[in-house]
Design a protein around this motif. Sequence first.
Motif, PDB file in Angstrom:
ATOM      1  N   GLU A 221      61.730  99.397  30.408  1.00 39.29           N
ATOM      2  CA  GLU A 221      61.202 100.642  29.844  1.00 39.29           C
ATOM      3  C   GLU A 221      60.398 100.355  28.572  1.00 39.29           C
ATOM      4  N   ASN A 222      60.874  99.434  27.747  1.00 41.80           N
ATOM      5  CA  ASN A 222      60.133  99.052  26.531  1.00 41.80           C
ATOM      6  C   ASN A 222      58.763  98.473  26.887  1.00 41.80           C
ATOM      7  N   ALA A 223      58.711  97.656  27.934  1.00 45.16           N
ATOM      8  CA  ALA A 223      57.434  97.077  28.368  1.00 45.16           C
ATOM      9  C   ALA A 223      56.468  98.179  28.791  1.00 45.16           C
ATOM     10  N   LYS A 224      56.961  99.134  29.569  1.00 46.75           N
ATOM     11  CA  LYS A 224      56.110 100.251  30.008  1.00 46.75           C
ATOM     12  C   LYS A 224      55.620 101.066  28.816  1.00 46.75           C
ATOM     13  N   GLN A 225      56.494 101.252  27.844  1.00 44.87           N
ATOM     14  CA  GLN A 225      56.128 102.014  26.648  1.00 44.87           C
ATOM     15  C   GLN A 225      55.039 101.291  25.843  1.00 44.87           C
ATOM     16  N   ILE A 226      55.166  99.995  25.704  1.00 43.09           N
ATOM     17  CA  ILE A 226      54.148  99.204  24.991  1.00 43.09           C
ATOM     18  C   ILE A 226      52.786  99.376  25.674  1.00 43.09           C
ATOM     19  N   LEU A 227      52.787  99.284  27.006  1.00 40.54           N
ATOM     20  CA  LEU A 227      51.528  99.421  27.743  1.00 40.54           C
ATOM     21  C   LEU A 227      50.930 100.813  27.583  1.00 40.54           C
ATOM     22  N   SER A 228      51.752 101.832  27.713  1.00 40.47           N
ATOM     23  CA  SER A 228      51.217 103.197  27.678  1.00 40.47           C
ATOM     24  C   SER A 228      50.780 103.620  26.272  1.00 40.47           C
ATOM     25  N   GLU A 229      51.491 103.143  25.246  1.00 39.29           N
ATOM     26  CA  GLU A 229      51.192 103.587  23.881  1.00 39.29           C
ATOM     27  C   GLU A 229      50.211 102.692  23.138  1.00 39.29           C
ATOM     28  N   LYS A 230      50.150 101.414  23.502  1.00 34.30           N
ATOM     29  CA  LYS A 230      49.375 100.485  22.667  1.00 34.30           C
ATOM     30  C   LYS A 230      48.259  99.742  23.391  1.00 34.30           C
ATOM     31  N   ALA A 231      48.430  99.451  24.667  1.00 35.72           N
ATOM     32  CA  ALA A 231      47.461  98.590  25.355  1.00 35.72           C
ATOM     33  C   ALA A 231      46.155  99.303  25.669  1.00 35.72           C
ATOM     34  N   GLY A 232      46.206 100.605  25.903  1.00 32.34           N
ATOM     35  CA  GLY A 232      44.997 101.362  26.224  1.00 32.34           C
ATOM     36  C   GLY A 232      44.392 100.951  27.555  1.00 32.34           C
ATOM     37  N   LYS A 233      43.993 101.943  28.348  1.00 35.04           N
ATOM     38  CA  LYS A 233      43.422 101.675  29.676  1.00 35.04           C
ATOM     39  C   LYS A 233      42.030 102.261  29.771  1.00 35.04           C
ATOM     40  N   LYS A 234      41.138 101.490  30.411  1.00 33.34           N
ATOM     41  CA  LYS A 234      39.806 101.993  30.714  1.00 33.34           C
ATOM     42  C   LYS A 234      39.298 101.250  31.939  1.00 33.34           C
ATOM     43  N   ASP A 235      38.913 101.989  32.956  1.00 26.71           N
ATOM     44  CA  ASP A 235      38.374 101.411  34.195  1.00 26.71           C
ATOM     45  C   ASP A 235      39.335 100.405  34.836  1.00 26.71           C
ATOM     46  N   ASP A 236      40.620 100.757  34.899  1.00 28.60           N
ATOM     47  CA  ASP A 236      41.649  99.903  35.494  1.00 28.60           C
ATOM     48  C   ASP A 236      41.805  98.549  34.804  1.00 28.60           C
ATOM     49  N   LEU A 237      41.456  98.516  33.524  1.00 32.57           N
ATOM     50  CA  LEU A 237      41.676  97.325  32.695  1.00 32.57           C
ATOM     51  C   LEU A 237      42.356  97.760  31.403  1.00 32.57           C
ATOM     52  N   TYR A 238      43.230  96.925  30.909  1.00 32.46           N
ATOM     53  CA  TYR A 238      43.831  97.201  29.609  1.00 32.46           C
ATOM     54  C   TYR A 238      42.839  96.794  28.525  1.00 32.46           C
ATOM     55  N   ALA A 239      42.817  97.552  27.435  1.00 30.42           N
ATOM     56  CA  ALA A 239      41.858  97.312  26.365  1.00 30.42           C
ATOM     57  C   ALA A 239      42.315  96.227  25.392  1.00 30.42           C
ATOM     58  N   ASP A 240      43.617  96.153  25.113  1.00 31.28           N
ATOM     59  CA  ASP A 240      44.113  95.226  24.100  1.00 31.28           C
ATOM     60  C   ASP A 240      45.074  94.206  24.715  1.00 31.28           C
ATOM     61  N   VAL A 241      44.587  92.997  24.892  1.00 30.28           N
ATOM     62  CA  VAL A 241      45.347  91.932  25.542  1.00 30.28           C
ATOM     63  C   VAL A 241      46.616  91.588  24.755  1.00 30.28           C
ATOM     64  N   LYS A 242      46.578  91.721  23.447  1.00 28.89           N
ATOM     65  CA  LYS A 242      47.753  91.420  22.626  1.00 28.89           C
ATOM     66  C   LYS A 242      48.965  92.195  23.128  1.00 28.89           C
ATOM     67  N   TYR A 243      48.777  93.478  23.400  1.00 33.36           N
ATOM     68  CA  TYR A 243      49.895  94.315  23.838  1.00 33.36           C
ATOM     69  C   TYR A 243      50.248  94.085  25.305  1.00 33.36           C
ATOM     70  N   VAL A 244      49.290  93.692  26.098  1.00 31.86           N
ATOM     71  CA  VAL A 244      49.582  93.325  27.484  1.00 31.86           C
ATOM     72  C   VAL A 244      50.493  92.099  27.490  1.00 31.86           C
ATOM     73  N   LYS A 245      50.174  91.116  26.671  1.00 34.75           N
ATOM     74  CA  LYS A 245      50.996  89.905  26.587  1.00 34.75           C
ATOM     75  C   LYS A 245      52.404  90.244  26.102  1.00 34.75           C
ATOM     76  N   MET A 246      52.494  91.119  25.125  1.00 35.64           N
ATOM     77  CA  MET A 246      53.788  91.523  24.592  1.00 35.64           C
ATOM     78  C   MET A 246      54.618  92.234  25.676  1.00 35.64           C
ATOM     79  N   ALA A 247      53.992  93.147  26.386  1.00 34.05           N
ATOM     80  CA  ALA A 247      54.690  93.886  27.443  1.00 34.05           C
ATOM     81  C   ALA A 247      55.084  92.966  28.599  1.00 34.05           C
ATOM     82  N   ALA A 248      54.194  92.063  28.977  1.00 33.40           N
ATOM     83  CA  ALA A 248      54.488  91.127  30.063  1.00 33.40           C
ATOM     84  C   ALA A 248      55.672  90.238  29.693  1.00 33.40           C
ATOM     85  N   GLY A 249      55.705  89.769  28.465  1.00 32.50           N
ATOM     86  CA  GLY A 249      56.830  88.951  28.008  1.00 32.50           C
ATOM     87  C   GLY A 249      58.139  89.722  27.993  1.00 32.50           C
ATOM     88  N   THR A 250      58.083  90.973  27.593  1.00 35.48           N
ATOM     89  CA  THR A 250      59.278  91.816  27.568  1.00 35.48           C
ATOM     90  C   THR A 250      59.788  92.083  28.985  1.00 35.48           C
TER      91      THR A 250
END
Length: 131
Positions: free
Chosen positions: A21-50
């Motif tokens: 759930e924390n990983a999903k929250q990081i993605l939805s609140e911080k990673a940002g989505k546009k055109d089926d791509l995440y905007a901020d890789v830093k948060y994608v990496k954080m969520a993937a690790g979690t």
Amino acid sequence: MTKKSIANLLPPREEAARYLENAKQILSEKAGKKDDLYADVKYVKMAAGTAYSAALLILDEYLKQKEGLKFIKPKSIEDYTSRVRKYDKKLLRLLVDVYDELHIIGYYHGTRSVNTIQLGLENVRQMLTYI
């Protein structure tokens, strides 16, 4: 009790679900989505690790249930795969997929692909049914 001490008291299934759930929250609140791509890789990496950590919690509990007193925490992905292979081939396939999608592609390479990360999260959710 603090949040940290409460988390340590959760059963393994609930703790892994909390990580997911924390990983999903990081993605939805911080990673940002546009055109089926995440905007901020830093948060994608954080969520993937979690989320990958949730998978490891699941696997540790699964192996504890199967091995009982003989259980020793695996030290590598090879150790996890060889031990899970003995018990369940479908869980092994989920492990291999999660390792690729979240640990390698998501965490190390920092993919921006929403589809890849979402597939990894879904596979971890499926792994939860094993404990």
